[in-house]
Design a protein around this motif. Structure first.
Motif, mmCIF file in Angstrom:
data_model
loop_
_atom_site.group_PDB
_atom_site.id
_atom_site.type_symbol
_atom_site.label_atom_id
_atom_site.label_comp_id
_atom_site.label_asym_id
_atom_site.label_seq_id
_atom_site.Cartn_x
_atom_site.Cartn_y
_atom_site.Cartn_z
ATOM 1 N N ALA A 176 0.831 -1.207 0.000
ATOM 2 C CA ALA A 176 0.000 0.000 0.000
ATOM 3 C C ALA A 176 0.859 1.248 0.000
ATOM 4 O O ALA A 176 2.051 1.212 0.318
ATOM 5 N N ARG A 177 0.220 2.365 -0.344
ATOM 6 C CA ARG A 177 0.929 3.641 -0.391
ATOM 7 C C ARG A 177 -0.023 4.776 -0.016
ATOM 8 O O ARG A 177 -1.166 4.804 -0.473
ATOM 9 N N VAL A 178 0.489 5.698 0.792
ATOM 10 C CA VAL A 178 -0.188 6.955 1.064
ATOM 11 C C VAL A 178 0.631 8.042 0.381
ATOM 12 O O VAL A 178 1.848 8.125 0.581
ATOM 13 N N GLU A 179 -0.010 8.841 -0.454
ATOM 14 C CA GLU A 179 0.675 9.856 -1.254
ATOM 15 C C GLU A 179 1.291 10.963 -0.404
ATOM 16 O O GLU A 179 2.377 11.446 -0.701
ATOM 17 N N ALA A 180 0.551 11.402 0.626
ATOM 18 C CA ALA A 180 1.011 12.521 1.444
ATOM 19 C C ALA A 180 0.254 12.526 2.758
ATOM 20 O O ALA A 180 -0.848 11.976 2.854
#
Length: 194
Positions: free
Chosen positions: A81-85
């Motif tokens: 998973a990834r959180v952009e900011a």
């Protein structure tokens, strides 16, 4: 671009009454990281908007907050998973700033940064002030029944709508058991209805 704004404490990780003040205290909620991974796989870019008044109150410093977010990003990456900011308000409540939820400032900053109209950006969190801030900014609001909103479990009908009004809850707010249930719902929607 499909963009989604999440709250942090009580939504992605366990909330604490005395603030999550160190990386050791940050603990992901069951299934939350995997929910973000599913959202990412469905084409959603995820951003976090979080009040961090512990900074303004002197309970922890920016280095501690950065360590918390480094741990969060590592665990997200391990789950695919990834959180952009991460957008955060560092102010204490008495500072009366425009970025502390329920004020919409963080959401407006996100809309500006990503160049996207907020009417197309769903917000999901477990606190009334998160959905209030999102709704004020024009975002479709979603309340997760975790952490501060657990007391509302069993009060929604099968369509994710409250069976009776809750003071302060924006009209049209949809309820979901947790981040995983919200992800399932969002991924099942035609793009025009999110």
């Amino acid at each position: 671009m499909k963009l989604l704004i999440l709250d942090r404490d009580g939504t992605l990780n366990r909330s604490r009454d005395d603030h999550v003040a160190s990386a050791d205290e940050w603990e992901a909620l069951p299934g939350a990281l995997e929910a973000v991974a599913r959202l990412n796989q469905g084409g959603w870019r995820v951003v976090i908007a979080t009040n961090q008044s512990g900074l303004g109150r002197g309970l922890f410093d920016v280095a501690s907050l950065n360590a918390i977010h480094t741990k969060m990003h590592r665990q997200l990456a391990a789950a695919g998973a990834r959180v952009e900011a991460v957008f955060f308000c560092p102010h204490a409540p008495e500072d009366a700033c425009h970025c502390r939820k329920p004020e919409p400032g963080l959401f407006e900053q996100i809309g500006d940064r990503f160049g996207i109209p907020l009417e197309a950006v769903p917000v999901a969190g477990n606190a009334l002030r998160h959905v209030q801030a999102g709704a004020t900014a024009g975002c479709p609001p979603h309340l997760l029944l975790t952490g501060k909103s657990e007391y509302l479990r069993g009060h929604a009908n099968g369509d994710g709508v409250l069976s009776e009004p809750v003071p302060g809850l924006p009209e049209g707010t949809r309820l979901h058991e947790d981040l995983s249930a919200f992800a399932d719902w969002l991924l099942a929607q035609p793009e025009a209805t999110t």
